[in-house]
Design a protein around this motif. Structure first.
Motif, PDB file in Angstrom:
ATOM      1  N   THR A 152    -107.332  -7.078  30.406  1.00  0.00           N
ATOM      2  CA  THR A 152    -107.531  -5.743  30.498  1.00  0.00           C
ATOM      3  C   THR A 152    -105.919  -5.015  30.665  1.00  0.00           C
ATOM      4  O   THR A 152    -105.297  -5.493  31.608  1.00  0.00           O
ATOM      5  CB  THR A 152    -108.478  -5.436  31.819  1.00  0.00           C
ATOM      6  N   ASP A 195    -106.206   0.498  31.953  1.00  0.00           N
ATOM      7  CA  ASP A 195    -107.809   0.717  31.880  1.00  0.00           C
ATOM      8  C   ASP A 195    -108.410   0.112  33.185  1.00  0.00           C
ATOM      9  O   ASP A 195    -109.712  -0.032  33.322  1.00  0.00           O
ATOM     10  CB  ASP A 195    -108.195  -0.127  30.669  1.00  0.00           C
ATOM     11  N   ARG A 223    -110.861   2.575  34.871  1.00  0.00           N
ATOM     12  CA  ARG A 223    -112.020   2.505  33.982  1.00  0.00           C
ATOM     13  C   ARG A 223    -112.705   1.487  33.743  1.00  0.00           C
ATOM     14  O   ARG A 223    -114.212   1.414  33.560  1.00  0.00           O
ATOM     15  CB  ARG A 223    -111.624   3.245  32.709  1.00  0.00           C
ATOM     16  N   ASP A 224    -112.423   0.439  33.567  1.00  0.00           N
ATOM     17  CA  ASP A 224    -112.894  -1.022  33.196  1.00  0.00           C
ATOM     18  C   ASP A 224    -113.312  -1.766  34.550  1.00  0.00           C
ATOM     19  O   ASP A 224    -113.831  -2.882  34.265  1.00  0.00           O
ATOM     20  CB  ASP A 224    -112.088  -1.813  32.381  1.00  0.00           C
ATOM     21  N   PRO A 226    -113.131  -5.880  28.620  1.00  0.00           N
ATOM     22  CA  PRO A 226    -112.336  -4.864  28.480  1.00  0.00           C
ATOM     23  C   PRO A 226    -112.476  -3.890  27.250  1.00  0.00           C
ATOM     24  O   PRO A 226    -112.981  -4.581  26.163  1.00  0.00           O
ATOM     25  CB  PRO A 226    -111.144  -5.594  28.528  1.00  0.00           C
ATOM     26  N   SER A 227    -112.381  -2.646  27.474  1.00  0.00           N
ATOM     27  CA  SER A 227    -112.528  -2.029  26.271  1.00  0.00           C
ATOM     28  C   SER A 227    -111.258  -2.060  25.179  1.00  0.00           C
ATOM     29  O   SER A 227    -111.782  -1.910  24.049  1.00  0.00           O
ATOM     30  CB  SER A 227    -112.848  -0.534  26.833  1.00  0.00           C
ATOM     31  N   ASN A 228    -110.313  -2.472  25.665  1.00  0.00           N
ATOM     32  CA  ASN A 228    -109.281  -2.638  24.818  1.00  0.00           C
ATOM     33  C   ASN A 228    -108.527  -3.897  25.173  1.00  0.00           C
ATOM     34  O   ASN A 228    -107.448  -3.755  25.746  1.00  0.00           O
ATOM     35  CB  ASN A 228    -108.234  -1.522  24.813  1.00  0.00           C
ATOM     36  N   THR A 257    -103.732  -6.905  36.993  1.00  0.00           N
ATOM     37  CA  THR A 257    -103.835  -7.628  35.684  1.00  0.00           C
ATOM     38  C   THR A 257    -102.749  -8.422  35.289  1.00  0.00           C
ATOM     39  O   THR A 257    -102.886  -9.843  34.840  1.00  0.00           O
ATOM     40  CB  THR A 257    -103.806  -6.496  34.409  1.00  0.00           C
TER      41      THR A 257
END
Lengths: 295, 287
Positions: free
Chosen positions: B30, B34, B37-38, B44-46, B253
């Motif tokens: 991630t 993010d 948000r995640d 992970p979105s991205n 992260t």
């Protein structure tokens, strides 16, 4: 042929074979043990030469509340850790024993044991992060408003203990499982023919026959459990733990390397030696008393 | 019914064991931006590999800072290499030395043998922290702090457990082969290396693997003796990384990427030698 062997004199070969181990033992086990005992009777800061002070360190220790607290929280940790870990491991081992021989399953259960405690501490510090931790998110979903945190005086120690149980339960389960495989399969078959259910078989076959292995696992994991250090050293972001989790290993470490009270640290370590010695002796006695009925 | 509940319990145990590792990998993939948000997203979105490249020291400090790093020098490539060297060296040398001693204790006859063995076994009772303090003083006096010899020496040649374990094993193997070899005029030394060691590959690998795993996990000793950048092992690297990250918001992260790196090598060990490792966990075989 026996005579040929018996006449051999291995005097020279014997000591040569032992040489590396003897050097390692004398320099890094025997010598430091003697030195450690000596330090415990000295005032030593790593910078000065050790100065003999008699039993001063031990006298100080008796009145040292932080020391007693360290012993107390360590005992608390050991009870929660060993209790939960052994019970769950026993259950898991019994389930595996009666259901599956899958190596993949066993390997998966072993993974946390392979991972450094530092990593495990970090991982759970993240999972239990008060703001973003996934476990606290799950608790929220379940409608519980408790926020678990290593900073909570009530929850800190049980959490540390359970985190380490998480890491070592699979390993313990595999040890117990290996012991269960030694039990003759026929016993289960005949019990089953006699109409005994699984629970009954666990209580009257598995448990009694596994007693010596359980005892051995307990001895080994109990001694290991007292050495809890890495987890509490990590989950506070590298800072000192709160008093509720300041375990004996950490206290010794702190005395020796934060305050440079080497002599005092050695005295505390001496107490740990005695505590572990007594515990092991008691357990060994129980171990002998609990020989498996398999003989 | 009972059977179904039992399977359910096993599957639950498996999920509880494996899921935290999944979460570790998910977080490592991630982007730091993010993270909030995640925070509850299962994927992970991205997804990105930047956390790995930055903790491995493969991107410039500016890029690392932009990706959420503290900007401090961090080089997990070096720490991984140090960890491999540390645990590999200890495992190989210690296993061989302890095998020699175990063999002597089990098979050779010389005065003082059982006394020496008894003393070594007694050392099993001494908790590591007790010898750790004076050993630190010794390594410091020898001026070996932050050197490879200082790191490995205390456990390089032996541990009481390995000596004990291997002696028990050598006691349990039949003497016939050795006796035949003796009649052929092979000496003790040749017999050990040419006959006994090849015959004992299994237990030697077992004890070697266990030693690798334990030294891979070592923290306290390397923390005291090898904290400098050049000698840092992975566990110490993770600890230092953690201390460098800001208090209120740790660099999760990056930390999880570093954590993944500390899992991968032992996981490979499990994949390739899993059967052996799993079967080695057997107290009942220890007579």
């Amino acid at each position: 042929m026996q005579a040929v062997l018996r006449k051999r004199d291995d005097r020279v070969a014997g000591w040569l074979f032992l040489l590396p181990v003897l050097v390692g033992f004398l320099v890094f086990y025997a010598y430091p043990t003697v030195r450690g005992v000596w330090y415990s009777f000295t005032d030593y800061s790593l910078l000065n030469d050790p100065a003999y002070v008699g039993a001063d360190n031990y006298r100080e220790l008796v009145g040292d509340e932080q020391f007693w607290n360290a012993l107390k929280v360590t005992a608390y940790y050991v009870v929660v850790n060993i209790g939960s870990q052994t019970l769950i491991a026993l259950g898991l081992a019994a389930l595996m024993h009666r259901l599956t021989r899958s190596v993949v399953l066993r390997a998966a259960l072993l993974v946390p044991w392979l991972v450094p405690n530092v990593t495990i501490g970090l991982l759970w510090a993240w999972l239990l992060d008060p703001d973003l931790g996934f476990v606290n998110h799950l608790l929220g979903l379940a409608g519980l408003d408790t926020t678990l945190s290593f900073n909570s005086p009530t929850w800190a120690m049980p959490l540390v203990a359970l985190v380490n149980s998480w890491a070592y339960t699979g390993y313990t389960a595999l040890l117990l499982y290996a012991g269960m495989l030694q039990i003759p399969q026929g016993l289960y078959e005949s019990a089953s023919i006699d109409g005994a259910g699984e629970v009954r078989m666990f209580r009257s076959i598995t448990l009694p026959l596994l007693r010596p292995i359980i005892a051995l696992v307990l001895v080994v994991s109990l001694i290991g459990s007292f050495q809890i250090f890495d987890t509490v050293a990590v989950v506070y972001g590298g800072k000192a733990p709160i008093p509720e989790t300041r375990v004996i290993y950490y206290y010794i470490f702190q005395q020796a390397f934060t305050y440079f009270h080497m002599g005092y640290a050695a005295a505390v370590a001496m107490v740990l030696v005695v505590v572990l010695g007594v515990l092991t002796a008691v357990q060994m006695r129980m171990l002998r008393a609990s020989r498996s009925d398999l003989g | 019914m009972l059977k179904r509940a039992s399977w359910l319990a096993l599957v639950a145990a498996l999920v509880v064991t494996v899921f935290p590792f999944y979460w570790m990998i998910r977080t490592a993939l991630t982007p730091a931006a993010d993270l909030f948000r995640d925070s509850t997203a299962l994927w992970p979105s991205n997804p990105t590999l930047i956390n790995f490249t930055r903790v491995l020291g493969l991107v410039s400090p500016e890029e690392a800072r932009a990706a959420g790093g503290s900007g401090a020098e961090i080089d997990f490539l070096l720490y991984t290499a140090n960890s491999l060297l540390y645990s590999g060296l200890i495992a190989v040398v210690q296993t061989l030395c302890c095998a020699m001693a175990g063999y002597a204790f089990a098979r050779l006859r010389f005065p003082g043998r059982d006394l020496v063995f008894g003393v070594i076994v007694a050392a099993l009772m001494v908790p590591p922290i007790f010898t750790l303090l004076p050993n630190f003083v010794l390594v410091k006096q020898l001026d070996l702090v932050n050197t490879l010899p200082g790191l490995v020496l205390p456990s390089l040649l032996m541990t009481p457990f390995a000596v004990f374990f291997l002696r028990q094993f050598f006691l349990s193997i039949p003497r016939d082969v050795e006796e035949a070899a003796t009649l052929e005029g092979i000496g003790r030394w040749g017999m050990f290396w040419r006959i006994v060691v090849p015959m004992s590959r299994g237990p030697l690998i077992t004890i070697g693997l266990t030693t690798i795993v334990w030294s891979w996990k070592d923290y306290l000793w390397p923390l005291l003796v090898g904290k400098a950048e050049e000698t840092r092992v992975l566990t110490v690297g993770l600890g230092v990384f953690l201390q460098q990250s800001p208090n209120r918001a740790p660099d999760w992260t990056g930390l999880m990427a570093g954590s993944v790196l500390s899992v991968v090598p032992v996981l490979l060990l499990l994949v390739f030698l899993g059967r052996r490792l799993v079967q080695s966990l057997n107290f009942s075989g220890m007579k």
